[in-house]
Design a protein around this motif. Structure first.
Motif, PDB file in Angstrom:
ATOM      1  N   THR A   1      39.991  41.892  38.300  1.00 43.78           N
ATOM      2  CA  THR A   1      41.359  42.391  38.253  1.00 43.78           C
ATOM      3  C   THR A   1      41.731  42.665  36.807  1.00 43.78           C
ATOM      4  OG1 THR A   1      41.940  41.080  40.196  1.00 43.78           O
ATOM      5  CG2 THR A   1      43.761  41.846  38.829  1.00 43.78           C
TER       6      THR A   1
ATOM      7  N   ARG B   1      48.117  36.062  32.682  1.00 39.46           N
ATOM      8  CA  ARG B   1      47.450  35.246  33.710  1.00 39.46           C
ATOM      9  C   ARG B   1      48.312  34.100  34.100  1.00 39.46           C
ATOM     10  NH1 ARG B   1      41.015  35.362  33.080  1.00 39.46           N
ATOM     11  NH2 ARG B   1      40.899  37.557  32.851  1.00 39.46           N
TER      12      ARG B   1
ATOM     13  N   ARG C   1      47.326  44.197  36.575  1.00 39.42           N
ATOM     14  CA  ARG C   1      47.109  43.309  37.720  1.00 39.42           C
ATOM     15  C   ARG C   1      46.595  44.015  38.967  1.00 39.42           C
ATOM     16  NH1 ARG C   1      49.293  37.858  37.571  1.00 39.42           N
ATOM     17  NH2 ARG C   1      50.005  37.529  35.467  1.00 39.42           N
TER      18      ARG C   1
ATOM     19  N   PRO D   1      43.931  42.490  33.717  1.00 41.65           N
ATOM     20  CA  PRO D   1      45.032  41.608  33.330  1.00 41.65           C
ATOM     21  C   PRO D   1      46.271  42.365  32.837  1.00 41.65           C
ATOM     22  CG  PRO D   1      43.307  41.544  31.692  1.00 41.65           C
ATOM     23  CD  PRO D   1      42.791  42.370  32.823  1.00 41.65           C
TER      24      PRO D   1
END
Length: 69
Positions: free
Chosen positions: A26, A69, A31, A28
């Motif tokens: 994924t 995150r 997303r 960051p």
């Protein structure tokens, strides 16, 4: 979690290289899942308590270098 330092987009040292991410990665920055054969940038995130973690980001995602995150 660690974060990337602020750097100019033209600074080649901030990215290791453009590549393809392993399945299930994924981005960051946005997303979203990185699709197979979609160009992305590989980089490492420094962590205080362990070894650096390899991460992948879409080649077209811009903006902040901060990892969400």
């Amino acid at each position: 979690m660690g974060s990337r330092t602020q750097a100019a987009d033209a600074d080649a040292r901030q990215w290791e290289y453009v590549t393809y991410a392993p399945t299930g990665e994924t981005c960051p920055a946005c997303r979203r899942k990185i699709k197979p054969l979609e160009p992305c940038r590989r980089f490492t995130v420094e962590r205080a308590s362990a070894a650096p973690v390899v991460a992948y980001r879409h080649a077209h995602c811009g903006g902040t270098r901060e990892i969400k995150r």
